[in-house]
Design an enzyme around this catalytic site. Structure first.
Site, mmCIF file in Angstrom:
data_model
loop_
_atom_site.group_PDB
_atom_site.id
_atom_site.type_symbol
_atom_site.label_atom_id
_atom_site.label_comp_id
_atom_site.label_asym_id
_atom_site.label_seq_id
_atom_site.Cartn_x
_atom_site.Cartn_y
_atom_site.Cartn_z
ATOM 1 N NE ARG A 40 45.745 59.312 -15.149
ATOM 2 C CZ ARG A 40 45.435 59.140 -16.434
ATOM 3 N NH1 ARG A 40 44.698 60.047 -17.064
ATOM 4 N NH2 ARG A 40 45.867 58.083 -17.091
ATOM 5 C CE LYS A 63 50.261 58.878 -15.794
ATOM 6 N NZ LYS A 63 49.971 57.668 -15.045
ATOM 7 C CG HIS A 128 44.676 56.476 -8.908
ATOM 8 N ND1 HIS A 128 44.632 57.696 -9.541
ATOM 9 C CD2 HIS A 128 45.152 55.589 -9.820
ATOM 10 C CE1 HIS A 128 45.069 57.549 -10.780
ATOM 11 N NE2 HIS A 128 45.386 56.294 -10.970
ATOM 12 N NE ARG A 131 41.379 57.320 -14.571
ATOM 13 C CZ ARG A 131 42.321 56.823 -15.356
ATOM 14 N NH1 ARG A 131 43.346 56.176 -14.848
ATOM 15 N NH2 ARG A 131 42.255 56.983 -16.659
ATOM 16 C CG HIS A 154 44.924 51.826 -19.003
ATOM 17 N ND1 HIS A 154 44.271 51.068 -18.066
ATOM 18 C CD2 HIS A 154 45.336 52.939 -18.340
ATOM 19 C CE1 HIS A 154 44.297 51.680 -16.896
ATOM 20 N NE2 HIS A 154 44.935 52.826 -17.046
ATOM 21 C CE1 TYR A 163 44.914 53.096 -12.422
ATOM 22 C CE2 TYR A 163 42.637 52.608 -12.983
ATOM 23 C CZ TYR A 163 43.592 53.466 -12.477
ATOM 24 O OH TYR A 163 43.216 54.705 -12.023
#
Length: 180
Positions: A40, A63, A128, A131, A154, A163
Site C-alpha cells: 500500500r 494498516k 491504490h 497495487r 486478504h 479488489y
C-alpha cells in the site's frame, strides 16, 4: 473516497512510466515501485534506502500491523540501483521537497499518480491503482488467486477478485457476449 481500478492495458502502464520518467525520476520510481510490489502507498512512503538494500524487504504493514517479508522483484531492483546510489542509508526513498529527509505525503503521491493517469487518458486512477495493477496482471499471468490472496493478506479469494476487478471483468464479458 473514490473507487480506483487497476491499469489493465500494458501499453497504458508503459505510457505512464514514460510520462513519469520525463517529469520526475522520483515520481517514476514511485510508480514502478508500486506496480512491482504488493504494498500500500502508506507502506511505500515509509521506506528508506536501508530497507531495500537486500534481496528482501521486511516491514510491518501500517494498516494491518502484520509483519511482512517480500522479495524485491529483480526488475524493480535494477531500477532502484541507480536511483538509490546517491542516498544515505537513512534517507527516505521518496523524499519531499519540503524539509530535510521527509517522505512525500499520501496526498502528494495521489496527486502525482492521478495527474499522470489523466495525462495518459486514464480515469478512476489513484495510488491504490498501483497495487491493484500488480494484482490484476499477476492473476492474469498465473490464475493463482490463492497465492495472490496470501500476498495481499486478504481474508478470502472473493475479496481479492473484487479488489483487482476480476469479478467486474467477468460480469462485463458476460453482458457483452449475451445475446438472444
Amino acid at each position: 473516497m473514490k473507487f480506483v481500478e487497476p491499469i489493465r492495458d500494458v501499453e497504458k502502464i508503459e505510457e505512464m512510466k514514460s510520462y513519469l520518467k520525463k517529469t520526475s525520476t522520483r515520481n517514476y520510481m514511485l510508480f514502478v515501485f508500486g506496480i512491482y510490489s504488493t504494498l500500500r502507498i502508506s507502506d511505500i512512503l515509509t521506506l528508506k534506502k536501508k530497507d531495500v538494500l537486500g534481496e528482501r524487504l521486511l516491514l510491518i504493514e501500517k494498516k494491518t500491523t502484520k509483519s511482512k517479508e517480500i522479495l524485491i522483484n529483480p526488475k524493480l531492483r535494477r531500477e532502484l540501483k541507480p536511483y538509490i546510489a546517491g542516498l544515505g542509508d537513512e534517507d527516505y526513498l521518496f523524499q519531499s521537497r519540503k524539509g530535510v529527509n521527509k517522505p512525500i505525503s499520501r496526498t502528494t503521491a495521489y496527486r502525482v499518480i492521478r495527474a499522470a493517469g489523466e495525462a495518459c487518458g486514464l480515469s478512476r486512477i489513484g495510488t491504490h491503482s498501483m497495487r491493484k495493477t500488480f494484482g490484476y496482471h499477476f492473476y492474469e499471468r498465473t490464475k493463482d488467486i490463492a497465492l495472490l490472496q496470501e500476498l495481499y493478506s486478504h481474508s478470502s479469494e472473493e475479496v481479492t477478485k473484487r479488489y483487482i476487478g476480476i469479478n467486474q471483468d467477468i460480469m462485463d464479458k458476460a453482458i457483452r457476449n449475451f445475446d438472444y
